[in-house]
Design a protein around this motif. Structure first.
Motif: not given
Lengths: 305, 309
Positions: A136-137, A139-141, B286, B289, B293
């Protein structure tokens, strides 16, 4: 099987041709590339001369045909900036990008597949939660931010690894981590989902029932089947990564094809940009083609679709 | 009392009648509410996103300073937790502009670009995917081919090149991202439409003579809406990350617009001495997003519990 390969190959060629046309026409968006090349302060005569010199006064389809027929012979014209053949420039820089891509996908697979398998063996365990958190991290990084953080920590504060350049293998460690981490979440999730599905399949229950050792069940019966879709995803991710290496290469000043693309865009070097878009697309097309063929070979059910 | 007790336990232990359960049990709305409030990730993501959205909407009211106002006398003042003063809570940038105010206005840029780009690509991708899934045959072949072509194009590179040619205004960045990110919409909507088009209610609508547009809008679309909303969130996150990357590379939104990617890029040169200039805007990006998600993943679980893994 041969029919499948031929049909798939035909599709790949058609896609490549369409992409080549799009990448060629993209740069005519501004209307007149001659003005961009001439730069500021050029008068009407200069622009007209440039238009004639580069053949921009001819119909666009004719220009495309010329460009394509030379591109098929690996002749992408001459760079406006370096005054060198674009093909040589790209060939020079491609090795760095390829090394980075191979390292990146290896890192991603080495991290994602074991994590995915462990997470699937014990759903909702600590490992599963760690794996979920990492993906999850990931994908958002923002990859540029992740790269800068690694530089601050490992190059500036700890002084363990160099922050820029491509002289030794140590220069590739941080870029590999950034690029690989970007591809990790998708591979991890697919491995986990595939393993979960396979582990509840009848043949796994049969293997367990007849008393096969757990290691054998996991690796021979389960992972072998769960890994098939991962292979093709890895190929797709590899194609995406080469295209996405432009960000990573610019942060770590790795002078590969992505860095060349970034520089060339800034310099209005149209032939180089056009060729690079085509080259990166071709990599993706070749990788997905190989992955589909491999998949059809491993799993005959795929051949019909 | 003593006579009633055994009877009560007997009813509780009796096998549940599904029909009775449906009448007396929780309504679909109640079940949905239970799933929503039982899903931590979805709750955290949604609340964070709503807070950031609210901040973006009321930016002029809550920003302590003008995000464009330069003050060359107080450049690169440190945030308050690093020894700065409370006038500039998160410090100032290399031109003396208040960092917190720029972050607050930056939320507008990110959310606007993410939202509108996802809207454009959603319209394109949904139209293509639904057409391919519903009509099949040649239409499907053409759409599948276009998806293949689009996937083969390196997004970052093409977006950079187009922005370089057309100039880095907000409209151009939104337009480029909107025209590039429709692939996942088309893939998912095609698959969902294929699932739905064989159902009885579609056949029934056709049998009573509904027109094709009406079938698509009133029978197909409402039944693939859940999947669509999930893709909207994922692509919004994707667009926000891409905009930040483009701006970071200098070919996205142009200065002095307060874009988070641009702020990271501007702070990069002072990273050696003032790493917080890079860390703060990146961390906010960060979080945004991540929130989108989490909400998207949660929506998938909440709206389609049978697909939960």
């Amino acid at each position: 099987m041969l029919r499948f390969i031929l049909r798939r190959l035909g599709l790949a060629v058609l896609v490549a041709l369409t992409v080549s046309f799009i990448s060629f026409s993209l740069l005519f968006l501004s209307g007149d590339p001659a003005i961009a090349i001439a730069g500021e302060g050029a008068n009407e005569n200069d622009i007209a001369a440039i238009r004639k010199l580069y053949g921009f006064d001819r119909p666009m389809l004719l220009q495309y045909w010329d460009w394509l027929s030379s591109a098929l012979r690996f002749d992408f014209g001459e760079s406006y900036y370096f005054r060198l053949p674009v093909a040589d420039l790209i060939a020079d820089r491609l090795s760095v990008t390829m090394i980075l891509g191979v390292c990146g996908i290896s890192f991603a697979l080495l991290l994602a597949v074991p994590l995915g398998v462990l997470a699937a063996i014990r759903p909702n365990s600590i490992i599963d939660r760690v794996a979920l958190f990492l993906s999850v991290a990931g994908q958002a990084m923002p990859s540029f931010w992740f790269g800068l953080i690694l530089i601050v920590v490992f190059s500036i504060n700890l002084r363990w690894l160099p922050a820029s350049g491509a002289e030794s293998w140590r220069h590739f460690i941080l870029p590999t981590i950034v690029l690989g981490y970007y591809a990790m979440p998708a591979i991890m999730r697919l491995t986990r989902a595939g393993m979960l599905e396979v582990l509840s399949a009848d043949y796994v229950r049969t293997a367990r029932a007849k008393g096969a050792p757990e290691g054998l069940v996991l690796f021979k019966h389960a992972l072998r089947n769960a890994i098939i879709p991962v292979v093709s995803l890895a190929a797709v991710q590899m194609g995406f990564m080469l295209g996405g290496s432009i960000v990573v290469e610019s942060i770590f000043a790795l002078h590969g094809a992505g860095y060349l693309a970034w520089e060339s865009i800034g310099r209005n070097d149209l032939p180089t940009v056009q060729a690079l878009i085509l080259v990166f697309s071709l990599f993706y097309i070749v990788f997905t083609f190989l992955a589909d063929v491999l998949n059809a070979w491993l799993d005959p059910r795929m051949r019909s679709s | 009392m003593s006579a009633a007790m055994p009877r009560a336990t007997a009813t509780a232990a009796a096998p549940r009648d599904p029909l009775l359960e449906e009448i007396t049990g929780p309504t679909p709305g109640q079940m949905l509410r239970r799933r929503i409030f039982g899903h931590q990730g979805f709750l955290i993501g949604t609340i964070t996103l709503l807070v950031l959205l609210a901040i973006a909407l009321v930016a002029p009211l809550i920003a302590p300073h003008d995000p464009y106002a330069q003050d060359l006398m107080s450049r690169m003042e440190r945030p308050v937790f690093m020894g700065g003063d409370w006038d500039h809570v998160l410090g100032t940038d290399h031109l003396g502009r208040d960092y917190l105010s720029r972050l607050i206005y930056g939320a507008r840029v990110s959310l606007l670009i993410g939202g509108v780009a996802a809207l454009i690509s959603g319209l394109i991708g949904t139209a293509m995917g639904v057409a391919a899934g519903y009509f099949g045959g040649r239409v499907d072949m053409v759409v599948t081919f276009l998806i293949n072509v689009r996937l083969a194009m390196p997004v970052t590179l093409v977006a950079l090149a187009v922005v370089a040619v057309l100039g880095g205004s907000l409209e151009v960045v939104i337009g480029v991202l909107g025209l590039l990110l429709w692939d996942r919409f088309a893939v998912v909507m095609r698959a969902s439409t294929l699932q739905v088009r064989g159902r009885e209610y579609v056949a029934a609508a056709r049998a009573i003579g509904c027109s094709t547009p009406r079938i698509l809008l009133t029978e197909i679309l409402p039944n693939i809406l859940n999947a669509l909303i999930v893709v909207v969130t994922l692509e919004m996150a994707h667009a926000i990350l891409l905009e930040a990357a483009l701006s970071f590379l200098g070919l996205g939104v142009q200065p002095p617009t307060p874009s988070w990617g641009l702020m990271v890029s501007e702070g990069k040169n002072m990273m050696l001495f003032e790493p917080w200039l890079v860390l703060i805007p990146g961390a906010v990006l960060f979080v945004l997003v991540l929130a989108i998600n989490l909400m998207g993943d949660g929506l998938r679980d909440v709206t389609a519990p049978e697909n939960r893994s």
